[in-house]
Scaffold this motif. Structure first.
Motif, PDB file in Angstrom:
ATOM      1  N   GLY A  15      65.692  55.424  29.857  1.00  0.00           N
ATOM      2  CA  GLY A  15      66.876  56.191  30.285  1.00  0.00           C
ATOM      3  C   GLY A  15      67.947  55.646  29.536  1.00  0.00           C
ATOM      4  O   GLY A  15      68.251  56.153  28.591  1.00  0.00           O
ATOM      5  N   GLN A  94      63.417  47.838  32.424  1.00  0.00           N
ATOM      6  CA  GLN A  94      61.582  48.088  32.521  1.00  0.00           C
ATOM      7  C   GLN A  94      61.401  47.860  31.935  1.00  0.00           C
ATOM      8  O   GLN A  94      59.829  47.792  31.160  1.00  0.00           O
ATOM      9  CB  GLN A  94      61.805  48.906  33.459  1.00  0.00           C
ATOM     10  N   SER A 181      65.513  55.791  37.391  1.00  0.00           N
ATOM     11  CA  SER A 181      65.488  57.021  38.339  1.00  0.00           C
ATOM     12  C   SER A 181      65.273  55.818  39.989  1.00  0.00           C
ATOM     13  O   SER A 181      65.396  57.023  40.788  1.00  0.00           O
ATOM     14  CB  SER A 181      64.097  56.955  38.104  1.00  0.00           C
ATOM     15  N   THR A 209      70.943  59.171  41.398  1.00  0.00           N
ATOM     16  CA  THR A 209      69.057  59.292  41.602  1.00  0.00           C
ATOM     17  C   THR A 209      69.368  59.638  43.087  1.00  0.00           C
ATOM     18  O   THR A 209      68.153  59.157  43.834  1.00  0.00           O
ATOM     19  CB  THR A 209      68.161  58.175  41.159  1.00  0.00           C
TER      20      THR A 209
HETATM   21  P1  OAD Z   1      61.697  56.962  34.488  1.00  0.00           P
HETATM   22  O1  OAD Z   1      61.941  58.000  33.681  1.00  0.00           O
HETATM   23  O2  OAD Z   1      60.913  56.881  35.890  1.00  0.00           O
HETATM   24  O3  OAD Z   1      63.957  57.756  34.187  1.00  0.00           O
HETATM   25  C1  OAD Z   1      64.481  57.197  33.425  1.00  0.00           C
HETATM   26  C2  OAD Z   1      65.863  57.643  34.340  1.00  0.00           C
HETATM   27  O4  OAD Z   1      66.683  57.253  32.899  1.00  0.00           O
HETATM   28  C3  OAD Z   1      66.318  58.946  34.636  1.00  0.00           C
HETATM   29  O5  OAD Z   1      66.871  58.753  36.227  1.00  0.00           O
HETATM   30  C4  OAD Z   1      66.751  60.023  34.005  1.00  0.00           C
HETATM   31  O6  OAD Z   1      67.978  60.828  33.845  1.00  0.00           O
HETATM   32  C5  OAD Z   1      67.693  58.726  33.171  1.00  0.00           C
HETATM   33  N1  OAD Z   1      68.092  58.956  31.609  1.00  0.00           N
HETATM   34  C6  OAD Z   1      67.628  60.236  31.008  1.00  0.00           C
HETATM   35  N2  OAD Z   1      67.954  59.808  29.732  1.00  0.00           N
HETATM   36  C7  OAD Z   1      68.827  59.431  29.938  1.00  0.00           C
HETATM   37  C8  OAD Z   1      70.205  58.988  29.016  1.00  0.00           C
HETATM   38  N3  OAD Z   1      70.111  59.947  27.623  1.00  0.00           N
HETATM   39  N4  OAD Z   1      70.746  58.476  29.609  1.00  0.00           N
HETATM   40  C9  OAD Z   1      71.293  57.689  30.826  1.00  0.00           C
HETATM   41  N5  OAD Z   1      70.436  58.153  31.742  1.00  0.00           N
HETATM   42  C10 OAD Z   1      69.437  58.708  31.309  1.00  0.00           C
HETATM   43  O7  OAD Z   1      62.033  54.963  34.336  1.00  0.00           O
HETATM   44  P2  OAD Z   1      62.354  53.926  34.519  1.00  0.00           P
HETATM   45  O8  OAD Z   1      63.149  54.350  35.995  1.00  0.00           O
HETATM   46  O9  OAD Z   1      62.382  52.996  33.205  1.00  0.00           O
HETATM   47  O10 OAD Z   1      56.392  51.244  34.864  1.00  0.00           O
HETATM   48  O11 OAD Z   1      60.695  53.531  35.126  1.00  0.00           O
HETATM   49  C11 OAD Z   1      60.209  52.405  36.164  1.00  0.00           C
HETATM   50  C12 OAD Z   1      59.574  52.065  35.666  1.00  0.00           C
HETATM   51  O12 OAD Z   1      57.753  52.987  36.141  1.00  0.00           O
HETATM   52  C13 OAD Z   1      58.885  52.063  33.860  1.00  0.00           C
HETATM   53  O13 OAD Z   1      58.723  50.138  33.224  1.00  0.00           O
HETATM   54  C14 OAD Z   1      56.970  51.929  34.094  1.00  0.00           C
HETATM   55  C15 OAD Z   1      57.090  53.021  34.640  1.00  0.00           C
HETATM   56  O14 OAD Z   1      55.682  53.312  34.998  1.00  0.00           O
HETATM   57  C16 OAD Z   1      54.999  50.684  34.976  1.00  0.00           C
HETATM   58  O15 OAD Z   1      54.618  51.375  33.491  1.00  0.00           O
HETATM   59  C17 OAD Z   1      55.167  49.075  35.125  1.00  0.00           C
END
Ligand code: OAD
Length: 246
Positions: A15, A94, A181, A209
């Motif tokens: 995000g 991450q 997330s 979340t």
């Molecule tokens: P996600 O795509 O699961 O979550 C992104 C989060 O960012 C969500 O909770 C959105 O609400 C939030 N979000 C989106 N735009 C935003 C903004 N402009 N400002 C604030 N928040 C915002 O991504 P991650 O949690 O990073 O791992 O995913 C974790 C891991 O899952 C990644 O590192 C990757 C993936 O599978 C691997 O590939 C091992």
């Protein structure tokens, strides 16, 4: 927050880079809607079809290095926090992009690896890479073709630098998760570790979340993070000047 923190750990997720033009994973138009995790983000997927996996990361690397992609105010604010905060500070991401470094962060723990690095599967040596990786490419250390892989952590593999991260979580008094997330462990459990060791926990995200943080700031990271960092730094300066006055 109840008192000014002396030690802060920040965890960032996709995000924080969304406003820079990099897709998140779990949005309706996110990466995992368009690709199967099993195919492009597991060791088994790479064994089955390395060309497909290289294509996935090559495409993302080209996008990262393309002109419109640049750090946004949230990345810049965290770099400022690292430079100006008087206490202990650790930034864990991450994300496999390099936007924190491009914004000026010096000390970033990339727990899921880095898109601009590749690794020899035989020697485990890590090399910088800005172009594509292919199965025909010969490795610089063993001279063989087919041994190079992206230096990223896939599902089923151990994230990087975990002892260092856990140590910082156990010592911190404020843990902040930004733009993640909370779906993927071990990162999804970091706020529990910090809380068990006495820290306050905060989430900065577009939405709550539901992961059980003490505090929530809802909104776009590019707006909310700079404001929060300004408040934290001002409180830190006030604390320093009042302790000098004693
Ligand atoms: P996600 O795509 O699961 O979550 C992104 C989060 O960012 C969500 O909770 C959105 O609400 C939030 N979000 C989106 N735009 C935003 C903004 N402009 N400002 C604030 N928040 C915002 O991504 P991650 O949690 O990073 O791992 O995913 C974790 C891991 O899952 C990644 O590192 C990757 C993936 O599978 C691997 O590939 C091992």
């Amino acid at each position: 927050m109840h008192s000014m923190p002396e030690s802060v750990v920040i965890l960032t997720g996709a995000g924080i880079s969304a406003e820079s033009g990099i897709s998140t994973f779990r949005a309706a138009d996110g990466l995992w809607e368009q690709h199967r995790i099993e195919d492009v983000a597991t060791p088994e997927g790479f064994f089955r079809d390395p060309r497909l996996v290289h294509h996935f990361y090559n495409t993302r690397r080209r996008l990262l290095l393309s002109d419109p992609i640049r750090p946004n105010p949230a990345h810049t604010a965290l770099a400022r926090l690292e430079q100006q905060f008087g206490g202990e500070f650790l930034l864990v991401t991450q994300n496999i992009d390099n936007l924190h470094e491009r914004a000026g962060s010096r000390n970033v723990v990339h727990m899921h690896g880095e898109m601009l690095k590749m690794r020899c599967q035989i020697s485990e040596r890590v090399f910088d890479i800005r172009g594509d990786i292919s199965i025909e490419q010969r490795c610089r250390c063993c001279g063989e073709a087919g041994n190079l892989r992206p230096h990223v952590v896939w599902f089923g593999e151990m994230p990087l630098q975990m002892p260092r991260i856990i140590g910082a979580l156990e010592r911190c008094d404020l843990f902040i998760a930004i733009g993640t997330s909370g779906q993927v462990y071990p990162a999804a459990g970091f706020h529990d570790i910090a809380r068990r060791h006495g820290a306050e926990t905060m989430e900065i995200n577009l939405e709550d979340t539901g992961s059980g943080f003490d505090y929530h700031i809802c909104g776009k990271a590019g707006d909310t993070v700079p404001r929060f960092v300004d408040q934290l730094l001002e409180a830190d300066r006030n604390k320093a000047s009042s302790s000098r006055g004693k």
